[in-house]
Scaffold this active site. Structure first.
Site, short mmCIF file in Angstrom:
data_model
loop_
_atom_site.label_atom_id
_atom_site.label_comp_id
_atom_site.label_asym_id
_atom_site.label_seq_id
_atom_site.Cartn_x
_atom_site.Cartn_y
_atom_site.Cartn_z
N SER A 17 -0.15 9.65 -6.15
CA SER A 17 -0.95 8.47 -5.82
C SER A 17 -2.30 8.59 -6.54
CB SER A 17 -1.17 8.39 -4.31
OG SER A 17 -2.12 7.40 -4.05
N HIS A 42 1.89 5.95 -8.58
CA HIS A 42 1.74 5.03 -7.45
C HIS A 42 0.29 4.52 -7.44
CE1 HIS A 42 2.58 3.74 -3.25
NE2 HIS A 42 1.32 4.05 -3.04
N ASP A 44 -2.57 2.28 -5.65
CA ASP A 44 -2.94 1.69 -4.37
C ASP A 44 -3.99 0.60 -4.56
OD1 ASP A 44 -1.44 3.13 -2.31
OD2 ASP A 44 -2.47 4.89 -3.11
N MET A 46 -6.19 -2.24 -2.87
CA MET A 46 -6.72 -2.60 -1.54
C MET A 46 -7.82 -3.64 -1.67
SD MET A 46 -7.02 1.15 0.22
CE MET A 46 -5.86 2.47 -0.14
N HIS A 75 1.19 -0.67 -5.06
CA HIS A 75 1.33 -0.85 -3.61
C HIS A 75 0.21 -1.79 -3.18
CE1 HIS A 75 0.86 1.38 0.54
NE2 HIS A 75 1.26 0.12 0.68
N MET A 77 -1.97 -3.56 -0.84
CA MET A 77 -2.49 -3.64 0.53
C MET A 77 -3.53 -4.76 0.51
SD MET A 77 -2.64 0.44 1.09
CE MET A 77 -2.47 0.73 -0.66
N MET A 146 5.60 3.50 5.19
CA MET A 146 4.26 4.11 5.36
C MET A 146 4.31 5.13 6.48
SD MET A 146 2.30 2.99 3.07
CE MET A 146 0.83 3.86 3.63
N ASP A 184 5.20 7.20 1.86
CA ASP A 184 3.81 7.27 1.41
C ASP A 184 2.87 7.61 2.56
OD1 ASP A 184 1.40 6.83 0.08
OD2 ASP A 184 1.62 4.66 0.01
N GLY A 186 0.46 11.40 3.74
CA GLY A 186 0.55 12.72 4.35
C GLY A 186 1.71 13.56 3.84
N GLY A 206 -0.76 12.03 -2.66
CA GLY A 206 -2.08 11.91 -3.27
C GLY A 206 -2.86 13.19 -3.19
C1 DX5 Z 1 -2.80 5.07 1.78
C2 DX5 Z 1 -2.14 5.00 0.44
C3 DX5 Z 1 -1.49 6.23 -0.01
C4 DX5 Z 1 -2.42 7.42 -0.18
C5 DX5 Z 1 -1.62 8.66 0.04
O1 DX5 Z 1 -3.15 3.79 2.17
O2 DX5 Z 1 -1.15 3.98 0.45
O3 DX5 Z 1 -0.76 6.03 -1.22
O4 DX5 Z 1 -3.03 7.47 -1.43
O5 DX5 Z 1 -2.48 9.75 0.02
P1 DX5 Z 1 -2.14 11.13 0.75
O6 DX5 Z 1 -0.94 11.68 0.06
O7 DX5 Z 1 -3.38 11.92 0.54
O8 DX5 Z 1 -1.85 10.79 2.19
ZN ZN Z 2 0.18 3.80 -1.27
#
Ligand code: DX5
Ligand code: ZN
Length: 224
Positions: A17, A42, A44, A46, A75, A77, A146, A184, A186, A206
């Protein structure tokens, strides 16, 4: 179009990520993930409305396209994905994942994503029941489960994701569908293998991957 089929049995693709990359030395950071064996990137996106954080949009996705030959999956959001489908297609990304909770006619948005030449993905938050996305399964190339509340990297994995992945895997087999299952939030050396064994095809990670000294070693742990 740059995309991958289902991975071999028992294996997973790895999607770093980019949110956790060092944006002041992005090219080096992405090259290092490619050299480590990453399969996807990936991205993100937002909007500060659908989630309480702002990242980047199609303009930066277009720049990332020039920095990597890996398949790029964005992705989204964002509350109103329909307003931005054409700019994302023009940015050169390969897959576009919208949230089922967004303000959109999901079925027609997915159809439009496909018409624009991108792979069609849908995502759901940890508290959203799987039933919400079942009507769209036959329109999808990708489901993004998620395992944290979307908005920020570095959160703790919610184990409820594992059951969603297993149920999606069962339905995929029963209905002879081919969508990829992506997870995606943790993902690390413990949670990643749990998701892979439940049927996930792509593990997004990530902070655990970008924070590693030994990136190839960690990518390999996730691949299986
Ligand atoms: C959270 C994102 C994830 C995030 C994951 O909203 O969609 O893609 O970057 O990061 P880690 O792997 O650190 O949880
Ligand atoms: Zn994501």
């Amino acid at each position: 179009m740059n995309w991958l089929p289902r991975p071999a049995e028992g294996c997973a693709w790895v999607a770093p990520s980019v949110l956790s990359a060092d944006f002041s030395r992005l090219e080096d950071d992405l090259q290092s993930m490619t050299a480590a064996g990453a399969d996807f990137l990936h991205l993100d996106v937002m909007d500060g409305h659908f989630v309480p954080n702002i990242t980047f949009g199609p303009f930066i996705c277009g720049a990332l396209r020039k920095l990597s030959t890996l398949p790029l999956d964005a992705h989204l959001m964002i509350s109103r994905p329909d307003n931005y489908l054409e700019p994302f297609a023009k940015s050169g990304i390969d897959g576009l994942t919208i949230h089922v909770e967004a303000d959109a006619d999901v079925s027609s948005t997915l159809a439009r994503i496909g018409e624009l030449g991108m792979k069609r993905g849908i995502s759901l938050k940890p508290d959203t029941p799987l039933e919400k996305i079942l009507p769209y399964l036959n329109q999808l190339d990708l489901v993004l489960v998620m395992s944290v509340e979307p908005g920020f990297g570095g959160q703790v994995f919610n184990p409820g994701a594992v059951e969603k992945i297993a149920e999606l895997d069962r339905r995929r087999a029963a209905e002879s569908l081919e969508f990829l299952i992506n997870v995606d939030g943790g993902i690390n050396g413990e949670t990643g293998p749990l998701c892979r064994e439940a049927g996930a095809d792509i593990l997004v990670s990530g902070s655990w991957l970008f924070g590693a000294e030994d990136r190839p070693g960690r990518v390999q742990v996730l691949k299986g």
